[in-house]
Structures are given as structure tokens and as C-alpha cells.
Design an enzyme around this catalytic site. Structure first.
Site, PDB file in Angstrom:
ATOM      1  CD  GLU A   1      10.664 -14.492  -5.300  1.00 40.34           C
ATOM      2  OE1 GLU A   1      11.570 -14.911  -5.294  1.00 40.34           O
ATOM      3  OE2 GLU A   1      10.487 -13.648  -6.488  1.00 40.34           O
TER       4      GLU A   1
ATOM      5  CG  HIS B   1       7.977 -16.477  -4.213  1.00 37.77           C
ATOM      6  ND1 HIS B   1       7.336 -16.317  -4.939  1.00 37.77           N
ATOM      7  CD2 HIS B   1       9.284 -16.996  -4.788  1.00 37.77           C
ATOM      8  CE1 HIS B   1       7.164 -16.068  -5.783  1.00 37.77           C
ATOM      9  NE2 HIS B   1       8.635 -16.689  -5.875  1.00 37.77           N
TER      10      HIS B   1
ATOM     11  CG  ASP C   1      11.654 -14.693 -13.188  1.00 43.09           C
ATOM     12  OD1 ASP C   1      12.120 -15.166 -11.527  1.00 43.09           O
ATOM     13  OD2 ASP C   1      11.354 -16.091 -13.673  1.00 43.09           O
TER      14      ASP C   1
ATOM     15  NE  ARG D   1      14.811 -20.615 -11.844  1.00 41.85           N
ATOM     16  CZ  ARG D   1      14.240 -20.141 -12.179  1.00 41.85           C
ATOM     17  NH1 ARG D   1      13.868 -19.039 -11.484  1.00 41.85           N
ATOM     18  NH2 ARG D   1      12.627 -20.253 -12.455  1.00 41.85           N
TER      19      ARG D   1
ATOM     20  CG  HIS E   1      11.771 -20.727  -4.552  1.00 40.14           C
ATOM     21  ND1 HIS E   1      12.586 -19.974  -4.707  1.00 40.14           N
ATOM     22  CD2 HIS E   1      10.561 -20.335  -5.584  1.00 40.14           C
ATOM     23  CE1 HIS E   1      12.275 -18.600  -5.523  1.00 40.14           C
ATOM     24  NE2 HIS E   1      11.526 -19.329  -5.707  1.00 40.14           N
TER      25      HIS E   1
HETATM   26  C1  BGC Z   1      11.017 -17.309  -9.447  1.00 35.64           C
HETATM   27  C2  BGC Z   1      10.519 -17.786 -10.703  1.00 35.64           C
HETATM   28  C3  BGC Z   1       9.535 -18.885 -10.601  1.00 35.64           C
HETATM   29  C4  BGC Z   1       8.324 -18.473  -8.895  1.00 35.64           C
HETATM   30  C5  BGC Z   1       7.658 -19.783  -8.712  1.00 35.64           C
HETATM   31  C6  BGC Z   1      10.743 -16.788  -8.531  1.00 35.64           C
HETATM   32  O1  BGC Z   1      11.184 -16.740  -7.490  1.00 35.64           O
HETATM   33  O2  BGC Z   1      12.258 -16.511  -9.982  1.00 35.64           O
HETATM   34  O3  BGC Z   1      10.877 -17.852 -12.040  1.00 35.64           O
HETATM   35  O4  BGC Z   1       8.021 -19.237 -11.549  1.00 35.64           O
HETATM   36  O5  BGC Z   1       9.078 -18.205  -8.561  1.00 35.64           O
HETATM   37  O6  BGC Z   1       8.878 -20.596  -8.240  1.00 35.64           O
END
Ligand code: BGC
Length: 383
Positions: A348, A210, A282, A111, A136
Site C-alpha cells: 500500500e 488496498h 505489516d 492507523r 483505514h
Molecule cells: C493493515 C493490516 C490490516 C489490513 C486489513 C493493512 O493495511 O496494515 O494490519 O489487517 O490492512 O485491514
């Protein structure tokens, strides 16, 4: 009699000479690398699927749409091969995907608060696609692009390199950013991902993969009984928007302490503010002993049922552990399986979230003419 011997020689010699070709032909039917069509984009362009294999029967499928890892097929402790990565059967699934299954994420993984950052006094505005945040890379990240693919296999290992040129201003980011991502499947059951990027104007960059893992096999229930060890004694706490507060806090004494291998589900519902804010795990963990960007073991996951082990090695300073909290069973994945809440985990490897707005975090700035490089290895074994 002599004549028969002569005929035999005449027959056997050419046959013997042909043998190497026969084997070579045979090899061609089962090569380490195979390329096939993965379908057509709405504009008619074809996307391809690259199938990488090693000598143990491990297989990794990668498409040049999004430079996505489509499947990872690995043996369990009895040699039974199962696909441990969530994803879709066809291109269509990836075109509509919102979960980033297997995706190469960029320009900025994770983010960026308020969809903006400042670089050298100038404010750059990005599309917001996650509440008030950019997540992302924006509304059309690298996972929604068609990459150029090249077979770069060697006699030792199957490998494919994906390249993409992200133009100056793409999703609001400055600089023409040229990116290469190379995937290599080795005979030690490791999938290595090497990232390289360069720019013609100072910019920020944060690249990751991812993949969502379920070591029992994709579609085989939740991952709460699978164990995780993180070589991270600190993490970056978040606010309600999942944006780091800027602190770097110890995990000791909290349910985020995975310094010893622990079942993912053991404390996931604990009454702990950070878990409530994340709807589970998360969070970005700070990998121990990795400020020098040397290859370090960041994580080890283990499925007691199948015996599969996944080790993650990286040169990156952080790792986002996401326990699949937002998977809600609405999306049909491979074979039509609905992926439920916490039916996979993502690990990740990356720079810390929102780094362009966080002066305390290692910088994600890439200067014009310089190269960003990082390597992550997913190593599979059994126990
Ligand atoms: C994030 C999550 C998100 C997911 C899919 C992850 O990298 O930390 O919050 O929901 O990606 O976008």
C-alpha cells in the site's frame, strides 16, 4: 458480360463503403471499456462495474462501490491469463468486506492511534475500529461509499475516474474533502492510479489502494514462495498496537531487509520482535530517494512459478507491506475460494501510519484550497 460487370460494381461499391462501419460495429462488441451493472445496494441504488482492457488481453475490473479494484487479469510467462487480485464475485461481498480487498482507502489509510489527532490546537475524535485505533478511515471509510464514475478513456488507454465528496465531519475529519481517483490501464500492462483531493478547511489525508496480490492467481495457495524487493533501506517500527513508535530504523541486518529480492516466506517466522508484533510483515517502509515526491520504483514482486512480475512505482513516501497475516480462511472470495493466511500480499503506497500524531513524519496535512496529488503505477510483466 458487361451487364454482369455492372451488377458487380453496383454490389461491390456499396459493400466497400460499408466496411468501415462493419469494423466500427465489430469494435463496439469488444471495446477497451465496458460498463455493466454490479448489483444493487440495500437502498436500491445500482453499483456498476467498469471493465478496462488493453491490447494484450489484460483486464482490470473496477466498481464504483468503494472505488474498488475487483480483478486484475494478467498473463503469465506462457501467456496464460489469471486473476491476481483477491476479491469477491459480487457487490454483496464488497458490502460485507472487512479485509479491504481492492479498496480505495480514505480519508486516512492505515492507523491513527487512540482514534484522535490534534490539528491547529483542536482535537478531532474518530471512530475506533481496530482496538484503540482508527484503521483505514474509520467504521465507514471510502471503501463503503458509492462513488460517481466517469469513463475518461482516450484512444490510447481505457480509463475511469471515480469522484466522491466527503462532507465536513465525515468520520470525525474536518473539511469538505472532494476526492478524484483515476484508473488507467495502458498497453504496457500498467494500471495507473492517480489521486487528487482538495478541502475547504485544513484537514489530514492519506489515500491508498488496498489490492491484495497473489501473482500465481487468486485462490492459488500462499505467497510465501513469491519474491519481493523493496527499495527501502528504512522502516517505521511499531508497538503492539501496530502504531509506529516514531523511530525510523534501518532494515539492514533484520528480516525486514528486502533490498535484495527475497522470498516473502524466507524469514517471516524469524525470532524478531517486529515480526512478532506484526504477526508477520505489516510494516511501513520508507521508500529510498523519494522525499521529493518524484515517481520512484518502490517494490518489485516476482512469482517464480508463473513468471509474473509486479513493479510498483509511486510518488508517495511510504509503502505498507502486509503479508496477509489476518486472512484466516473464513471469508469466501471469488468462486467461493476461502482465502487462507498469507494467501496474498498488499503493498500500500501511502504516507506513514499515524502521521497526524507523529511530528517526525512527513506531514499529511492538507490546507484549505490546496490540492493533494499522488500517483501509483502497478506494472505487470513476466520473467
Ligand atoms: C493493515 C493490516 C490490516 C489490513 C486489513 C493493512 O493495511 O496494515 O494490519 O489487517 O490492512 O485491514
Amino acid at each position: 458480360m458487361k451487364r454482369i460487370a455492372l451488377y458487380c460494381q453496383l454490389l461491390i461499391f456499396p459493400l466497400a463503403l460499408c466496411l468501415p462501419f462493419v469494423f466500427a460495429q465489430h469494435g463496439k462488441t469488444d471495446p477497451r471499456m465496458q460498463k455493466q451493472s454490479f448489483g444493487k445496494l440495500p437502498d436500491g441504488t445500482q453499483a456498476d462495474l467498469y471493465i478496462l482492457r488493453n491490447k494484450n488481453g489484460m483486464e482490470v475490473d473496477i466498481t464504483n462501490y468503494g472505488a474498488d479494484v475487483v480483478s486484475i487479469k494478467v498473463p503469465d510467462r506462457h501467456g496464460k491469463i489469471e486473476d491476481v487480485a483477491l476479491g469477491y464475485d459480487n457487490l454483496e461481498g464488497y458490502i460485507h468486506d472487512k479485509a479491504y480487498f481492492g479498496a480505495t482507502v480514505g480519508r486516512y489509510a492505515n492507523r491513527i492511534a487512540h482514534g484522535s489527532f490534534k490539528l491547529h490546537g483542536r482535537v478531532y475524535t474518530l471512530p475506533k475500529n481496530n482496538g484503540d485505533n482508527t484503521l483505514h478511515g474509520g467504521t465507514s471509510g471510502f471503501n463503503k461509499r458509492l462513488w460517481k464514475a466517469e469513463d475518461v478513456s482516450t484512444p490510447e488507454a481505457a480509463a475511469v475516474q471515480m469522484s466522491y465528496l466527503s462532507k465536513n465531519g465525515d468520520q470525525g475529519f474536518p473539511g469538505n474533502l472532494s476526492v478524484n481517483v483515476r484508473f488507467t490501464l495502458a498497453d504496457d500492462n500498467s494500471l495507473k492510479i492517480e489521486y487528487a483531493a482538495t478541502t475547504d478547511k485544513d484537514t489530514v489525508v492519506n489515500l491508498t489502494n488496498h489490492s491484495y496480490f497473489n501473482l500465481a492467481g487468486q485462490g492459488k495457495g500462499d505467497i510465501l514462495g513469491q519474491e519481493l524487493q523493496l527499495h527501502a533501506s528504512r522502516f517505521t517500527p511499531v508497538n503492539a498496537n501496530l502504531i509506529p513508535t516514531g523511530q525510523i530504523s534501518p532494515v539492514k541486518g533484520t528480516p525486514l531487509d528486502f533490498t535484495r529480492s527475497t522470498a516473502i516466506g524466507a524469514r517471516i517466522n524469524a525470532d524478531f520482535e517486529q515480526l512478532k508484533l506484526g504477526h508477520g510483515y505489516d510494516h511501513n517502509f520508507v521508500i529510498d530517494g523519494n522525499p521529493m515526491r518524484k515517481m520512484a520504483l518502490a517494490a518489485r514482486a516476482y512469482d517464480p512459478g508463473s513468471g509474473r512480475v509486479l513493479e510498483i512505482w509511486t510518488t508517495q513516501p511510504g509503502i505498507q507491506f502486509y503479508s496477509g497475516n489476518f486472512l484466516d480462511g473464513t471469508v469466501a472470495g471469488k468462486g467461493g475460494v476461502k482465502y487462507g493466511r498469507r494467501s496474498a500480499f498488499a503493498l500500500e503506497t501511502q504516507h506513514f501510519p499515524d502521521s497526524p500524531n507523529q511530528p517526525n513524519f512527513p506531514t499529511t496535512e492538507l490546507k484549505a484550497g490546496r490540492w493533494f496529488r499522488s500517483t501509483t503505477v502497478y506494472k505487470f510483466s513476466t520473467q
